[in-house]
Design a protein around this motif. Structure first.
Motif, PDB file in Angstrom:
ATOM      1  N   LYS A 118       0.556  -0.834  -0.018  1.00 52.15           N
ATOM      2  CA  LYS A 118      -0.097   0.151   0.025  1.00 52.15           C
ATOM      3  C   LYS A 118       0.856   1.523   0.002  1.00 52.15           C
ATOM      4  CE  LYS A 118      -3.628  -1.866   2.551  1.00 52.15           C
ATOM      5  NZ  LYS A 118      -4.604  -2.289   3.497  1.00 52.15           N
ATOM      6  N   LYS A 119       1.095   2.076  -0.869  1.00 55.41           N
ATOM      7  CA  LYS A 119       1.226   3.563  -1.215  1.00 55.41           C
ATOM      8  C   LYS A 119       2.429   3.377  -1.651  1.00 55.41           C
ATOM      9  CE  LYS A 119      -1.524   5.806   3.085  1.00 55.41           C
ATOM     10  NZ  LYS A 119      -1.542   6.690   3.797  1.00 55.41           N
ATOM     11  N   ALA A 120       3.169   2.262  -1.670  1.00 58.40           N
ATOM     12  CA  ALA A 120       4.365   1.974  -2.627  1.00 58.40           C
ATOM     13  C   ALA A 120       4.236   1.713  -3.832  1.00 58.40           C
ATOM     14  CB  ALA A 120       5.234   0.892  -2.303  1.00 58.40           C
ATOM     15  N   GLU A 121       3.374   2.176  -4.829  1.00 58.25           N
ATOM     16  CA  GLU A 121       3.250   2.149  -6.304  1.00 58.25           C
ATOM     17  C   GLU A 121       3.906   2.805  -6.964  1.00 58.25           C
ATOM     18  OE1 GLU A 121      -0.869   1.032  -4.186  1.00 58.25           O
ATOM     19  OE2 GLU A 121       1.124   2.655  -4.074  1.00 58.25           O
ATOM     20  N   THR A 249       2.778  -1.884   3.914  1.00 57.81           N
ATOM     21  CA  THR A 249       2.946  -0.229   4.250  1.00 57.81           C
ATOM     22  C   THR A 249       3.469   0.027   4.412  1.00 57.81           C
ATOM     23  OG1 THR A 249       1.347  -0.788   6.437  1.00 57.81           O
ATOM     24  CG2 THR A 249      -0.018  -0.557   5.633  1.00 57.81           C
ATOM     25  N   THR A 250       3.488   1.695   3.889  1.00 54.96           N
ATOM     26  CA  THR A 250       4.247   2.728   4.079  1.00 54.96           C
ATOM     27  C   THR A 250       4.203   3.901   3.708  1.00 54.96           C
ATOM     28  OG1 THR A 250       6.582   3.366   2.729  1.00 54.96           O
ATOM     29  CG2 THR A 250       4.749   2.509   1.896  1.00 54.96           C
ATOM     30  N   ASN A 251       4.732   4.597   4.068  1.00 59.88           N
ATOM     31  CA  ASN A 251       4.892   5.677   4.428  1.00 59.88           C
ATOM     32  C   ASN A 251       5.149   7.128   2.698  1.00 59.88           C
ATOM     33  OD1 ASN A 251       3.491   6.302   6.796  1.00 59.88           O
ATOM     34  ND2 ASN A 251       4.859   6.326   7.775  1.00 59.88           N
ATOM     35  N   VAL A 252       4.773   7.979   2.777  1.00 64.52           N
ATOM     36  CA  VAL A 252       4.852   9.181   1.456  1.00 64.52           C
ATOM     37  C   VAL A 252       6.352   9.422   1.942  1.00 64.52           C
ATOM     38  CG1 VAL A 252       4.638  10.831  -0.335  1.00 64.52           C
ATOM     39  CG2 VAL A 252       2.749  10.060   1.145  1.00 64.52           C
ATOM     40  N   VAL A 253       7.215   9.022   0.819  1.00 60.53           N
ATOM     41  CA  VAL A 253       8.263   9.458   0.357  1.00 60.53           C
ATOM     42  C   VAL A 253       9.209  10.734  -0.191  1.00 60.53           C
ATOM     43  CG1 VAL A 253       9.427   7.057   1.725  1.00 60.53           C
ATOM     44  CG2 VAL A 253       9.411   7.389  -0.466  1.00 60.53           C
ATOM     45  N   ASP A 254      10.216  11.344   0.395  1.00 63.50           N
ATOM     46  CA  ASP A 254      10.684  12.540  -0.820  1.00 63.50           C
ATOM     47  C   ASP A 254      11.448  11.347  -1.821  1.00 63.50           C
ATOM     48  OD1 ASP A 254      12.248  14.404  -2.209  1.00 63.50           O
ATOM     49  OD2 ASP A 254      12.394  15.196  -0.049  1.00 63.50           O
ATOM     50  N   PHE A 255      11.676  10.755  -2.800  1.00 64.26           N
ATOM     51  CA  PHE A 255      12.502  10.054  -3.705  1.00 64.26           C
ATOM     52  C   PHE A 255      13.724  11.081  -4.038  1.00 64.26           C
ATOM     53  CE2 PHE A 255       8.445   7.920  -4.081  1.00 64.26           C
ATOM     54  CZ  PHE A 255       8.427   6.642  -4.113  1.00 64.26           C
ATOM     55  N   MET A 256      13.176  12.270  -4.293  1.00 60.42           N
ATOM     56  CA  MET A 256      14.088  12.506  -4.913  1.00 60.42           C
ATOM     57  C   MET A 256      15.367  13.431  -3.698  1.00 60.42           C
ATOM     58  SD  MET A 256      14.148  14.037  -7.707  1.00 60.42           S
ATOM     59  CE  MET A 256      15.831  15.128  -8.112  1.00 60.42           C
ATOM     60  N   ALA A 257      15.403  13.156  -2.769  1.00 61.53           N
ATOM     61  CA  ALA A 257      15.724  13.033  -1.214  1.00 61.53           C
ATOM     62  C   ALA A 257      16.940  11.899  -0.856  1.00 61.53           C
ATOM     63  CB  ALA A 257      15.397  13.518  -0.107  1.00 61.53           C
ATOM     64  N   LEU A 258      15.838  11.364  -1.408  1.00 60.84           N
ATOM     65  CA  LEU A 258      16.761   9.494  -1.148  1.00 60.84           C
ATOM     66  C   LEU A 258      17.887   9.509  -2.758  1.00 60.84           C
ATOM     67  CD1 LEU A 258      13.908   7.734   0.514  1.00 60.84           C
ATOM     68  CD2 LEU A 258      15.666   8.751   1.508  1.00 60.84           C
ATOM     69  N   LEU A 259      17.086   9.750  -3.512  1.00 60.51           N
ATOM     70  CA  LEU A 259      18.213   9.341  -4.467  1.00 60.51           C
ATOM     71  C   LEU A 259      19.519  10.217  -4.612  1.00 60.51           C
ATOM     72  CD1 LEU A 259      15.429   9.487  -7.710  1.00 60.51           C
ATOM     73  CD2 LEU A 259      16.612   7.020  -6.619  1.00 60.51           C
ATOM     74  N   LYS A 260      19.388  11.221  -4.364  1.00 55.68           N
ATOM     75  CA  LYS A 260      20.404  12.309  -4.353  1.00 55.68           C
ATOM     76  C   LYS A 260      21.578  11.774  -3.007  1.00 55.68           C
ATOM     77  CE  LYS A 260      18.510  16.679  -5.098  1.00 55.68           C
ATOM     78  NZ  LYS A 260      18.457  17.949  -5.055  1.00 55.68           N
ATOM     79  N   LYS A 261      20.792  11.205  -1.550  1.00 57.90           N
ATOM     80  CA  LYS A 261      22.359  10.865  -0.746  1.00 57.90           C
ATOM     81  C   LYS A 261      22.199   9.827  -1.444  1.00 57.90           C
ATOM     82  CE  LYS A 261      19.097  12.629   2.869  1.00 57.90           C
ATOM     83  NZ  LYS A 261      18.474  12.671   4.191  1.00 57.90           N
ATOM     84  N   SER A 262      21.470   8.739  -1.798  1.00 60.50           N
ATOM     85  CA  SER A 262      22.353   7.364  -2.534  1.00 60.50           C
ATOM     86  C   SER A 262      22.918   7.811  -3.059  1.00 60.50           C
ATOM     87  CB  SER A 262      21.332   6.965  -3.129  1.00 60.50           C
ATOM     88  OG  SER A 262      20.263   5.991  -2.491  1.00 60.50           O
TER      89      SER A 262
END
Length: 300
Positions: A118-121, A249-262
């Protein structure tokens, strides 16, 4: 009846964690047979018998042991098996992304379908589309029940498929067999023979349509069984079903921030890789003995 997930966990690459459900990707339709005594048609049982007393052993009293030499065993406790498994028992962690063409067919073993929680789409689609765009597949590890597997994550239509891979040690080297080497000249294949074989192949060329292929032997054998049922009759039993699994289930995450950190963490990768290689280099020219230490490198 809806299929149930094998387990709920996460698909991890970099700092992104995508909750997923691991679903079976195959449907086995074999016909199963029981052995019976030809004299009175009674089913033949396989009993767990104590080799010393001859008494049947209940399942709760059975433990696993490894035979390290003929007749000598060491008993393994459940915690021993758990300790040997990966720390991330419900995580598919991507360790590298490689070109799909680099994975030989002999490595492919078993398919699974990854279904987003859920919410991981969004994260699911992000990984799917970047794999399609780059032509890469993810290579990682996964623990299913008590065994760790090498695995490949690849897009198929709108889904992410996880294909279990064999480890190199599980693959037989073709050099062990008498395979003919050399080409057409060595085996005196004439240009005419090559041309005729090519023409035959091209005349049979078609698009792959899996719906055209059915297990015809199973269909014929099923017909024979139905005919026998009318003569002999049959009894059936119902197996108990497993309980339902919970949704991930998961919460909404900031993908841009995680990608930059990665990517920032990835900047240190070459130096770390060099350090690892230096640490692994033997002190002498003598060949190093292989040890099952690769799992210890896996990050939590």
């Amino acid at each position: 009846m809806a299929a149930r997930p094998i387990w709920n966990g996460t698909l991890s690459f970099g700092l992104l964690n995508i909750p997923i459900q691991l679903m079976t990707g195959e449907r086995r339709n074999e016909l199963h047979f029981r052995m019976m005594d030809a004299r009175n048609k009674a089913p033949v049982k396989y009993e767990r018998v104590n080799a010393e007393t001859g008494e049947e052993v209940p399942w709760k009293e059975i433990v696993k042991a490894f035979e390290y030499s003929k007749g000598n065993y060491v008993v393994l406790e459940p915690e021993d098996l758990a300790a040997a498994a990966s720390e991330n028992r419900e995580v598919i962690e991507m360790e590298a992304f490689v070109d799909r063409e680099q994975i030989a067919p002999s490595y492919l073993e078993k398919p699974y379908i990854l279904v987003p929680g859920k919410k991981a789409e969004k994260g699911y689609v992000l990984l799917r589309e970047v794999l399609k765009k780059t032509g890469k597949v993810g290579i990682g590890r996964v623990v299913i029940r008590t065994k760790e597997y090498l695995t490949m994550v690849t897009p198929q239509d709108d889904a992410l498929m996880m294909i279990l891979l064999r480890f190199p040690q599980e693959i037989v080297d073709i050099a062990e067999y008498n395979i003919p080497e050399g080409g057409v000249a060595k085996w005196k294949i004439s240009p005419k023979e090559l041309e005729m074989a090519t023409t035959l192949l091209e005349s049979m060329a078609a698009d792959f349509d899996p719906e055209q292929y059915k297990d015809e032997f199973k269909e014929r054998l099923s017909a024979v069984i139905k005919k026998r049922l009318k003569q002999k009759g049959a009894t059936t039993t119902v197996e108990e079903e497993e309980g339902p699994a919970h949704d991930a289930t998961t919460n909404v995450v900031d993908f841009m921030a995680l990608l930059k950190k990665s990517l920032e963490k990835k900047g240190d990768a070459p130096a770390k890789a060099t350090a690892r290689k230096a640490a692994k280099k033997p002190a002498t020219k003598k060949a190093a003995t292989k040890t099952p230490s690769s799992k210890s490198k896996k990050s939590a």
